[in-house]
Design an enzyme around this catalytic site. Structure first.
Site, PDB file in Angstrom:
ATOM      1  N   ASP A   1       0.820  -1.214   0.000  1.00  0.00           N
ATOM      2  CA  ASP A   1       0.000   0.000   0.000  1.00  0.00           C
ATOM      3  C   ASP A   1       0.849   1.256   0.000  1.00  0.00           C
ATOM      4  O   ASP A   1       2.067   1.209   0.205  1.00  0.00           O
ATOM      5  CB  ASP A   1      -0.970  -0.004   1.193  1.00  0.00           C
TER       6      ASP A   1
ATOM      7  N   ASN B   1      -7.642  -2.548  14.382  1.00  0.00           N
ATOM      8  CA  ASN B   1      -9.034  -2.842  14.023  1.00  0.00           C
ATOM      9  C   ASN B   1      -9.138  -4.051  13.099  1.00  0.00           C
ATOM     10  O   ASN B   1     -10.189  -4.289  12.507  1.00  0.00           O
ATOM     11  CB  ASN B   1      -9.687  -1.612  13.375  1.00  0.00           C
TER      12      ASN B   1
ATOM     13  N   HIS C   1      -7.358  -4.551  10.308  1.00  0.00           N
ATOM     14  CA  HIS C   1      -7.100  -4.345   8.877  1.00  0.00           C
ATOM     15  C   HIS C   1      -5.823  -5.054   8.439  1.00  0.00           C
ATOM     16  O   HIS C   1      -4.911  -5.259   9.230  1.00  0.00           O
ATOM     17  CB  HIS C   1      -7.097  -2.850   8.499  1.00  0.00           C
TER      18      HIS C   1
ATOM     19  N   GLU D   1      -9.733  -1.877   5.256  1.00  0.00           N
ATOM     20  CA  GLU D   1     -10.341  -1.512   6.526  1.00  0.00           C
ATOM     21  C   GLU D   1     -11.627  -2.314   6.755  1.00  0.00           C
ATOM     22  O   GLU D   1     -12.207  -2.837   5.792  1.00  0.00           O
ATOM     23  CB  GLU D   1     -10.689  -0.018   6.513  1.00  0.00           C
TER      24      GLU D   1
HETATM   25  C1  F6R Z   1       1.398  -1.327   6.107  1.00  0.00           C
HETATM   26  C2  F6R Z   1       0.152  -2.049   6.265  1.00  0.00           C
HETATM   27  C3  F6R Z   1      -0.662  -1.958   7.508  1.00  0.00           C
HETATM   28  C4  F6R Z   1       0.147  -2.236   8.769  1.00  0.00           C
HETATM   29  C5  F6R Z   1      -0.741  -2.124  10.002  1.00  0.00           C
HETATM   30  C6  F6R Z   1       0.043  -2.335  11.273  1.00  0.00           C
HETATM   31  O1  F6R Z   1       1.961  -1.581   4.832  1.00  0.00           O
HETATM   32  O2  F6R Z   1      -0.221  -2.691   5.356  1.00  0.00           O
HETATM   33  O3  F6R Z   1      -1.721  -2.859   7.417  1.00  0.00           O
HETATM   34  O4  F6R Z   1       0.691  -3.526   8.684  1.00  0.00           O
HETATM   35  O5  F6R Z   1      -1.332  -0.859  10.033  1.00  0.00           O
HETATM   36  O6  F6R Z   1       0.976  -1.300  11.419  1.00  0.00           O
HETATM   37  P1  F6R Z   1       2.063  -1.313  12.577  1.00  0.00           P
HETATM   38  O7  F6R Z   1       3.039  -2.398  12.234  1.00  0.00           O
HETATM   39  O8  F6R Z   1       2.708   0.048  12.494  1.00  0.00           O
HETATM   40  O9  F6R Z   1       1.347  -1.559  13.847  1.00  0.00           O
END
Ligand code: F6R
Length: 236
Positions: A67, A136, A138, A143
Site C-alpha cells: 500500500d 481494528n 485491517h 479496513e
Molecule cells: C502497512 C500495512 C498496515 C500495517 C498495520 C500495522 O503496509 O499494510 O496494514 O501492517 O497498520 O501497522 P504497525 O506495524 O505500524 O502496527
C-alpha cells in the site's frame, strides 16, 4: 494455520526474517509481498544483517508492497516508498527496477490499481506475503467494511487507523485520509502468508481475526481460509 507465540519483539523479528530468508534461499528469484509500519522494521533489520553476513542474495528477488498513502510523493519521508528504500531496499542488493510500491500519485488510481494487480500476475503471483495487522483487524489498508474488496483500490482510512498512524507525522492533520491498497484477492492468492503482530494492543485484533468468524468487518479473518498461513505473535 500455524500460530507461533513468542515473548519478545526481537524473537518475532528474528523468526520472521528466518522464514523470509528460507524463501529467498529456496527460490532466489522469488516474489515477496512486503509491508510497512513499525512491526516489520526489526524483520527488515535482521534481513539486512543476514545480507551483510553473506547469507542472503537479493539480486534476483522481486518485491511488491501492499500500500501507499494517496498523494504522498516517493521522496516524502512518511511515504511507504521512502520507508522501504530506507529500511530495506537501499541496504541490500535488490535491483530497484524489481521493487514495486503502489504509486500514491497515480492520475487514475482505478486504472493504475488494475495494472498493479496485473503486474503481480505477470510475475507469477506472490510467493510469500508479509503482513502486519491493524488494531481494528485491517490488513494492508483493507479496513473493516461490509464486503471483502478483491482488487487494488483506493480507501478512506478509518479514524482509528489515522489515530494509530499519527505517531509518524507532526500532527494528526498531516496524516493522509486516503490510501491505495492491494485488495484481498492478491493477498489470498499469495502462496504463503506470514502475519506478524506485536504488542498487547494487537491482542484483540489477533483473537478476533484468527479465533472468531470470517467476516469483512474483521478483514484479517479472511486469512483463516488461506492454505499456508503462519502468524507470529507477541501479544501477551
Ligand atoms: C502497512 C500495512 C498496515 C500495517 C498495520 C500495522 O503496509 O499494510 O496494514 O501492517 O497498520 O501497522 P504497525 O506495524 O505500524 O502496527
Amino acid at each position: 494455520m500455524k500460530i507461533i507465540r513468542v515473548s519478545s519483539y526481537e524473537e518475532l523479528s528474528r523468526k520472521a526474517a528466518e522464514l523470509i530468508a528460507a524463501q529467498i534461499i529456496l527460490k532466489p528469484d522469488c516474489v515477496l509481498g512486503l509491508a510497512t509500519g513499525s512491526t516489520p522494521i526489526g524483520t527488515y533489520r535482521n534481513l539486512v544483517q543476514k545480507y551483510r553476513q553473506g547469507e542472503l542474495d537479493f539480486s534476483e528477488v522481486t518485491t511488491f508492497n501492499l500500500d501507499e498513502y494517496l498523494d504522498l510523493t516517493p521522496d516524502h519521508p512518511q511515504s511507504y516508498r521512502y520507508f522501504m528504500n530506507s529500511n530495506l531496499f537501499s541496504q541490500v542488493n535488490l535491483r530497484s527496477e524489481r521493487t514495486h510500491v503502489p504509486d500514491g500519485c497515480a492520475q487514475d488510481p482505478a486504472a493504475y490499481g488494475a495494472e498493479y494487480d496485473q503486474a503481480i500476475r505477470d510475475h507469477g503471483g506472490i510467493d510469500l506475503q508479509l503482513l502486519g495487522i491493524g488494531n481494528n483487524g485491517h490488513i494492508a489498508f483493507n479496513e473493516p467494511c461490509d464486503r471483502f474488496v478483491p482488487e487494488t483500490h483506493v480507501v478512506e482510512l478509518k479514524e482509528s487507523t489515522i489515530e494509530a498512524n499519527k505517531r509518524f507525522f507532526n500532527s494528526v492533520e498531516e496524516v493522509p485520509t486516503k490510501a491505495i491498497t492491494l485488495g484481498i484477492a492478491s493477498i489470498m492468492q499469495a502462496k504463503k502468508v506470514l502475519l506478524i503482530a506485536d504488542g498487547k494492543g494487537k491482542k484483540d485484533a489477533v483473537e478476533k481475526s484468527f479465533f472468531g468468524p470470517v467476516c469483512p468487518e474483521v478483514p484479517a479473518s479472511v486469512l483463516q481460509l488461506h492454505p499456508d498461513l503462519t502468524v507470529i505473535c507477541n501479544v501477551d
